[in-house]
Write a protein that holds these residues in place. Structure first.
Motif: not given
Length: 193
Positions: A72-94
């Motif tokens: 569960i902890l690894e999954t949460i870390k993976r979700i956080l990493m993917l969320s951060t990447a998604a936010i960064e991608s949205q920022k770059q897209a903007r």
């Protein structure tokens, strides 16, 4: 017949009944709106409660520190990493969209400037053409004046030669009416015409 008259008289509505029906309909609509808002509020509160329960269950599971909790902890870390990447991608897209909008604005301004310059060039060409036509007409008038001046000078010279010939021949031109008309005609100044 009397019964049908009584029934039809009972079906007719009075203005008070119409107003009461309108009031009832308005109240029903208002109650339906309130009920819909209550449903939405209930659903939102239920979702919030489920989230809190899920978070509580995850915390409890993570405290056990077993294989499932590590997963569960690894999954949460993976979700956080993917969320951060998604936010960064949205920022770059903007940022890319802003750059694209800037480029579009610049293209539009350049297009408008190009159209203005093209209009100025067209206006200048038209003006130059008109000036050239005026110059050509002026040149043609100058040539015509020069030619007229040359013809006038030639005519004057010929008149003087004829006068000299008549005078030099010592003929009495005053007595001959035809010769008199010619001599008088030769004395007229051609430049005045």
């Amino acid at each position: 017949m009397e019964c049908s008259t009584v029934v039809s008289a009972g079906e007719e509505s009075t203005p008070d009944q119409v107003m009461e029906e309108g009031l009832i309909e308005a109240t029903v609509e208002e109650l339906e709106r309130e009920m819909e808002q209550a449903k939405i509020s209930f659903q939102n509160k239920t979702l919030a409660l489920h989230r809190v329960q899920l978070m509580n269950a995850l915390r409890t599971k993570l405290r056990k520190n077993d294989d499932d909790s590590k997963l569960i902890l690894e999954t949460i870390k993976r979700i956080l990493m993917l969320s951060t990447a998604a936010i960064e991608s949205q920022k770059q897209a903007r940022e890319m969209e802003e750059k694209l909008n800037d480029i579009k604005r610049k293209r539009l301004s350049l297009k408008q400037a190009g159209e203005k310059k093209l209009l100025q060039i067209h206006t200048m060409k038209k003006k130059q053409k008109e000036e050239l036509e005026c110059i050509e007409v002026g040149e043609m008038l100058k040539r015509i004046r020069r030619n007229l001046q040359k013809e006038t000078e030639m005519t004057t010279l010929i008149q003087n030669i004829f006068q000299s010939i008549i005078i030099g021949s010592r003929v009495n031109w005053a007595e001959d009416p035809a010769l008199k008309a010619i001599v008088l005609q030769l004395e007229k100044n051609v430049a005045l015409f």
